[in-house]
Design a protein around this motif. Structure first.
Motif, mmCIF file in Angstrom:
data_model
loop_
_atom_site.group_PDB
_atom_site.id
_atom_site.type_symbol
_atom_site.label_atom_id
_atom_site.label_comp_id
_atom_site.label_asym_id
_atom_site.label_seq_id
_atom_site.Cartn_x
_atom_site.Cartn_y
_atom_site.Cartn_z
ATOM 1 N N GLY A 140 0.195 68.716 30.501
ATOM 2 C CA GLY A 140 -1.246 68.780 30.669
ATOM 3 C C GLY A 140 -1.875 69.289 29.391
ATOM 4 N N ASP A 141 -3.186 69.097 29.279
ATOM 5 C CA ASP A 141 -3.877 69.518 28.074
ATOM 6 C C ASP A 141 -3.952 71.041 28.007
ATOM 7 O OD1 ASP A 141 -4.865 68.335 25.837
ATOM 8 O OD2 ASP A 141 -6.351 67.134 26.938
ATOM 9 N N ASN A 142 -4.401 71.544 26.857
ATOM 10 C CA ASN A 142 -4.637 72.975 26.754
ATOM 11 C C ASN A 142 -5.674 73.387 27.788
ATOM 12 O OD1 ASN A 142 -2.901 73.317 24.608
ATOM 13 N ND2 ASN A 142 -4.485 72.877 23.094
ATOM 14 N N GLY A 143 -5.417 74.478 28.474
ATOM 15 C CA GLY A 143 -6.387 74.959 29.453
ATOM 16 C C GLY A 143 -6.303 74.235 30.783
ATOM 17 N N ALA A 144 -5.252 73.439 30.970
ATOM 18 C CA ALA A 144 -5.128 72.726 32.240
ATOM 19 C C ALA A 144 -4.608 73.627 33.349
ATOM 20 C CB ALA A 144 -4.209 71.517 32.064
ATOM 21 N N SER A 180 13.408 65.424 31.086
ATOM 22 C CA SER A 180 13.118 65.825 32.456
ATOM 23 C C SER A 180 13.554 64.773 33.462
ATOM 24 C CB SER A 180 11.623 66.104 32.610
ATOM 25 O OG SER A 180 10.898 64.894 32.554
ATOM 26 N N ASP A 181 13.745 65.216 34.688
ATOM 27 C CA ASP A 181 14.039 64.314 35.786
ATOM 28 C C ASP A 181 12.769 63.969 36.538
ATOM 29 O OD1 ASP A 181 17.026 64.312 35.642
ATOM 30 O OD2 ASP A 181 16.624 66.458 35.761
ATOM 31 N N ARG A 182 11.847 64.930 36.533
ATOM 32 C CA ARG A 182 10.543 64.587 37.069
ATOM 33 C C ARG A 182 9.465 65.378 36.364
ATOM 34 N NH1 ARG A 182 9.998 66.256 43.263
ATOM 35 N NH2 ARG A 182 12.097 67.080 43.398
ATOM 36 N N VAL A 183 8.266 64.895 36.533
ATOM 37 C CA VAL A 183 7.198 65.466 35.735
ATOM 38 C C VAL A 183 5.928 65.560 36.586
ATOM 39 C CG1 VAL A 183 6.856 63.151 34.764
ATOM 40 C CG2 VAL A 183 5.762 65.093 33.678
ATOM 41 N N TRP A 184 5.277 66.701 36.459
ATOM 42 C CA TRP A 184 3.999 66.924 37.147
ATOM 43 C C TRP A 184 2.898 66.986 36.118
ATOM 44 C CZ3 TRP A 184 4.313 66.750 42.334
ATOM 45 C CH2 TRP A 184 5.570 67.014 42.929
ATOM 46 N N ILE A 185 1.752 66.405 36.482
ATOM 47 C CA ILE A 185 0.629 66.364 35.548
ATOM 48 C C ILE A 185 -0.430 67.354 36.021
ATOM 49 C CG2 ILE A 185 -1.023 64.866 34.373
ATOM 50 C CD1 ILE A 185 1.766 63.719 34.263
ATOM 51 N N MET A 186 -0.892 68.212 35.109
ATOM 52 C CA MET A 186 -1.989 69.115 35.472
ATOM 53 C C MET A 186 -3.234 68.746 34.673
ATOM 54 S SD MET A 186 -0.500 72.907 36.182
ATOM 55 C CE MET A 186 -2.012 73.426 37.003
ATOM 56 N N ARG A 187 -4.360 68.834 35.353
ATOM 57 C CA ARG A 187 -5.640 68.583 34.682
ATOM 58 C C ARG A 187 -6.678 69.463 35.345
ATOM 59 N NH1 ARG A 187 -5.961 62.969 35.043
ATOM 60 N NH2 ARG A 187 -7.491 63.036 36.711
ATOM 61 N N ALA A 243 -2.493 59.782 32.648
ATOM 62 C CA ALA A 243 -2.620 60.772 33.714
ATOM 63 C C ALA A 243 -3.144 62.092 33.169
ATOM 64 C CB ALA A 243 -1.269 60.968 34.399
ATOM 65 N N VAL A 244 -2.654 62.483 31.979
ATOM 66 C CA VAL A 244 -3.064 63.755 31.393
ATOM 67 C C VAL A 244 -4.537 63.727 30.999
ATOM 68 C CG1 VAL A 244 -2.825 65.207 29.343
ATOM 69 C CG2 VAL A 244 -0.805 64.550 30.638
ATOM 70 N N THR A 245 -4.954 62.619 30.396
ATOM 71 C CA THR A 245 -6.337 62.560 29.918
ATOM 72 C C THR A 245 -7.286 62.168 31.033
ATOM 73 O OG1 THR A 245 -5.978 60.280 29.235
ATOM 74 C CG2 THR A 245 -5.696 61.987 27.563
ATOM 75 N N GLY A 246 -6.744 61.639 32.111
ATOM 76 C CA GLY A 246 -7.599 61.229 33.215
ATOM 77 C C GLY A 246 -8.226 59.873 32.982
ATOM 78 N N ALA A 247 -7.666 59.109 32.047
ATOM 79 C CA ALA A 247 -8.184 57.770 31.783
ATOM 80 C C ALA A 247 -7.877 56.870 32.974
ATOM 81 C CB ALA A 247 -7.548 57.195 30.522
ATOM 82 N N GLN A 248 -8.745 55.932 33.257
ATOM 83 C CA GLN A 248 -8.540 55.050 34.392
ATOM 84 C C GLN A 248 -7.422 54.065 34.097
ATOM 85 O OE1 GLN A 248 -10.136 55.247 37.430
ATOM 86 N NE2 GLN A 248 -10.811 57.182 36.508
ATOM 87 N N ARG A 249 -7.460 53.507 32.883
ATOM 88 C CA ARG A 249 -6.436 52.540 32.509
ATOM 89 C C ARG A 249 -5.405 53.244 31.615
ATOM 90 N NH1 ARG A 249 -9.399 50.018 29.067
ATOM 91 N NH2 ARG A 249 -11.262 51.183 29.588
ATOM 92 N N ALA A 250 -4.256 52.686 31.603
ATOM 93 C CA ALA A 250 -3.238 53.253 30.732
ATOM 94 C C ALA A 250 -3.684 53.074 29.291
ATOM 95 C CB ALA A 250 -1.907 52.556 30.939
ATOM 96 N N ALA A 251 -3.581 54.154 28.501
ATOM 97 C CA ALA A 251 -3.960 54.055 27.100
ATOM 98 C C ALA A 251 -2.931 53.210 26.381
ATOM 99 C CB ALA A 251 -4.024 55.443 26.477
ATOM 100 N N ASN A 252 -3.381 52.422 25.429
ATOM 101 C CA ASN A 252 -2.407 51.596 24.718
ATOM 102 C C ASN A 252 -1.951 52.240 23.418
ATOM 103 O OD1 ASN A 252 -4.792 51.304 23.431
ATOM 104 N ND2 ASN A 252 -5.096 49.139 24.010
ATOM 105 N N GLN A 253 -2.462 53.416 23.133
ATOM 106 C CA GLN A 253 -2.013 54.157 21.943
ATOM 107 C C GLN A 253 -1.051 55.257 22.381
ATOM 108 O OE1 GLN A 253 -2.739 54.536 18.565
ATOM 109 N NE2 GLN A 253 -3.657 52.502 18.514
ATOM 110 N N PRO A 254 0.094 55.348 21.755
ATOM 111 C CA PRO A 254 0.926 56.513 22.056
ATOM 112 C C PRO A 254 0.230 57.778 21.548
ATOM 113 C CG PRO A 254 1.870 55.257 20.255
ATOM 114 C CD PRO A 254 0.689 54.484 20.745
ATOM 115 N N ARG A 255 0.522 58.885 22.201
ATOM 116 C CA ARG A 255 -0.125 60.131 21.814
ATOM 117 C C ARG A 255 0.330 60.540 20.409
ATOM 118 N NH1 ARG A 255 -2.399 64.569 24.731
ATOM 119 N NH2 ARG A 255 -1.915 66.551 23.753
ATOM 120 N N GLY A 256 -0.570 61.072 19.644
ATOM 121 C CA GLY A 256 -0.212 61.515 18.307
ATOM 122 C C GLY A 256 -1.206 60.954 17.312
ATOM 123 N N ARG A 257 -1.119 61.469 16.094
ATOM 124 C CA ARG A 257 -2.054 61.020 15.073
ATOM 125 C C ARG A 257 -1.661 59.626 14.618
ATOM 126 N NH1 ARG A 257 0.012 65.465 12.202
ATOM 127 N NH2 ARG A 257 0.540 66.324 14.209
#
Lengths: 337, 265
Positions: free
Chosen positions: B44-48, B219-226, B247-261
């Motif tokens: 989850g993001d910072n502060g989630a 991980s074997d499973r993962v929970w998302i916090m927001r 899921a982390v960003t709460g976007a409706q569609r899957a983002a097509n950019q991998p996370r990172g710069r």
């Protein structure tokens, strides 16, 4: 056990067909390592000092003079051990000298009031413990900086000593105290033996008990200690109480030596106790220290003054010499890892 | 919940936990579980609310509402010591070890073994050193010596010692907050290996991570916090980086950019 602990070069450990070459190689490497010299600064300095003074004065290494150095250092040794406990938790006890004074005055007052010497000594010890515990409670529970708290206690304890004694020294003539300062246990004078006993106990407590480990953990990383469930506040209260106790023992030794309880500030003893601790390689940031180091530091300071006196150096130069030794040793300790 | 429990009874079950600090709600109605022999990640993001939630589990915080169950029994820890007594250990990010104490002293901090009679007890230094060696050996942790000061160890070795301490005391659940945040690539790999060994030993491991690649690897499973809620959960094998980012960003569609710069060539 496989390779030696500090061996950083596996080659050395592998290619050691006989023990002797490996040992000398290790010794050579150790001697070249500045960290070794930093760790043993005070012992090295003490040896150098003894050699220098012995070569300059025929009297310095005589049994009589060595004994007088040991006797003169006994109070400082005890105080330095108390100071060590506090400094190892990253604190400082500036009231140590005043606690010694007020405990000593309480001893004199009780003795003059006709109480037995045992009761008087117990009251003296209780005074030191009380003052130290108050220091600890205010530092740990009140969360006030040690520097301020013990500075306040310095003044309070000194004032209490003046009030109790009405500002006048009290003569304390007692066989027990006389024996403590003049009698001997084998080759050791009783006061030296007492200081040695305190040192041994201090070493055992610091390195062979849970409390000692928790003390070092509290000083080195209070957050980590707390996270591991160590009661950091209780440790802090305990170290100030120990310091107060050492002040009281110092008070008994001083009263015995002088034959009187004097309400004068023991500023030099306080400063020298801190100097001995610093010389002894106890980190002022806490978490790191020994008992042997500060004891050697106290011996070093006493031997320095003794040697300068033997060489007929003016007394006025002695504080300068003490200060220089402390600063130079602190510089050497910078190389410590 | 989108994850069906495959294990009969997860070691840790958190149900509807909430925690506020004054008017700030840090965790709201959060539910998740962590099974034995599994690595469970929270992302989850910072502060989630990830750190707050695990602190409610370990006993650092007391939750305002909801229930934490360990092995099916509801627990309400008032302090980390109580949590530890029940087999919950936490590896903190930076404040885990005492630099100036030796490895063995750190492993046994506040659990020192003593010998002696009555109130006069002395440390069993030799015994603890031997035990420390076997603790490290069992998890294949490589340090120069158990008598070495922790200060002289590398970041990865320090983290390994901290994890080893957490795992070494009959723990049921080991919680790690960003266990590899300060480590280089090689050291990260070694710590991840260690985490897998804990899992293979049958412990429940709960890891907070910012690193999506790591979560997918480890991980074997993962929970998302927001925003203080547990909003989703996946079997790691059935998800992808894109899905997690969304899921982390709460976007409706899957983002097509991998996370990172994204950097210019």
């Amino acid at each position: 056990m496989a390779a030696p602990t500090r061996d950083r070069e596996p080659r050395q450990a592998d290619a050691a067909p006989s023990r002797a070459p490996a040992w000398t190689a290790r010794a050579r490497r150790t001697v070249r390592d500045p960290a070794f010299w930093a760790d043993w600064t005070v012992v090295v300095a003490l040896i150098v000092l003894v050699v220098v003074f012995a070569s300059l004065s025929d009297v310095f290494l005589t049994a009589g003079n060595v004994e007088s150095i040991l006797v003169a250092s006994s109070i400082l040794v005890v105080l330095a051990i108390g100071q060590t406990a506090v400094v190892a938790t990253a604190g400082i006890d500036l009231s140590l000298g005043s606690i010694l004074t007020v405990s000593s005055v309480v001893l004199g007052w009780a003795h003059a009031g006709g109480m037995g010497i045992a009761v008087a000594c117990l009251l003296c010890v209780a005074t030191g413990l009380l003052a130290g515990t108050i220091n600890g409670l205010v530092v740990a529970r009140g969360k006030i900086t040690d520097f301020i708290v013990t500075l306040g206690m310095l003044s309070v304890a000194y004032g209490a000593a003046l009030v109790i004694s009405d500002g006048r020294p009290v003569r304390v003539q007692d066989q027990f105290l006389l024996t403590l300062t003049t009698g001997s246990l084998g080759p050791l004078r009783y006061n030296v033996a007492l200081a040695a006993l305190v040192a041994v106990l201090g070493h055992v407590v610091l390195f062979h008990t849970r409390f000692g480990t928790h003390l070092l953990a509290t000083g080195g990383a209070p957050e980590a200690a707390r996270a591991a469930g160590v009661d950091v506040a209780r440790v802090k209260i305990a170290v100030y109480a120990i310091s107060g106790l050492m002040g009281a023992i110092g008070g008994i030794l001083l009263t015995a030596r002088v034959g009187a309880a004097e309400p004068t500030t023991a500023t030099t003893l306080l400063l020298n106790s801190v100097a001995a601790v610093v010389l002894g390689g106890v980190s002022l940031f806490g978490g790191r220290g020994s008992i042997l180091g500060p004891v050697a530091g106290a011996l070093l300071l006493t031997a320095l003054i003794n040697g300068l006196t033997l060489l007929a150096v003016s007394q006025f130069w002695q504080p300068i010499a003490v200060g220089l030794v402390v600063i130079v040793s602190a510089l050497m300790m910078r190389f410590r890892r | 919940m989108s994850v069906a429990d495959t294990t009969p009874e997860p070691t840790l079950v958190v149900q509807h936990v909430s925690k506020s600090f004054g008017s700030v709600t840090a965790v709201q109605d959060a539910s998740l579980s962590a099974g034995a022999g599994e690595v469970t990640a929270i992302i989850g993001d910072n502060g989630a609310g990830k750190s707050t939630l695990i602190k409610c589990v370990s006993g650092v915080h007391r939750s305002d509402a909801g229930e934490v169950c360990l092995d099916g029994h509801p627990v309400g820890f008032a302090s980390p010591e109580e949590g530890r007594a029940r087999g919950i250990e936490t590896v903190y990010q930076d404040l885990a070890l005492v630099d100036d104490l030796a490895v063995w002293q750190n492993l046994f901090l506040n659990r020192e073994r003593t010998r002696g009679a009555g109130p006069i007890r002395f440390l069993d230094r030799q015994g603890m050193q031997r035990e420390a060696e076997s603790m490290l050996q069992r998890l294949d942790v490589d340090v120069p010596s158990v008598r070495e000061r922790v200060r002289r160890l590398s970041g990865g070795q320090r983290q390994a010692v901290a994890i080893c301490r957490a795992a070494g005391w009959g723990s049921r659940l080991v919680i790690m907050d960003e266990p590899t945040a300060a480590l280089g690539v090689r050291e990260t790999a070694r710590v991840e290996e260690l985490i897998r060994r804990l899992r293979d030993d049958g412990l429940a491991v709960l890891v907070i991570s910012h690193n999506f690649d790591q979560v997918l690897r480890l991980s074997d499973r993962v929970w998302i916090m927001r925003q203080g809620r547990v909003v989703d959960g996946f079997r790691t094998a059935e998800t992808s980086a894109e899905e997690l980012v969304a899921a982390v960003t709460g976007a409706q569609r899957a983002a097509n950019q991998p996370r990172g710069r994204s950097q210019q060539p």
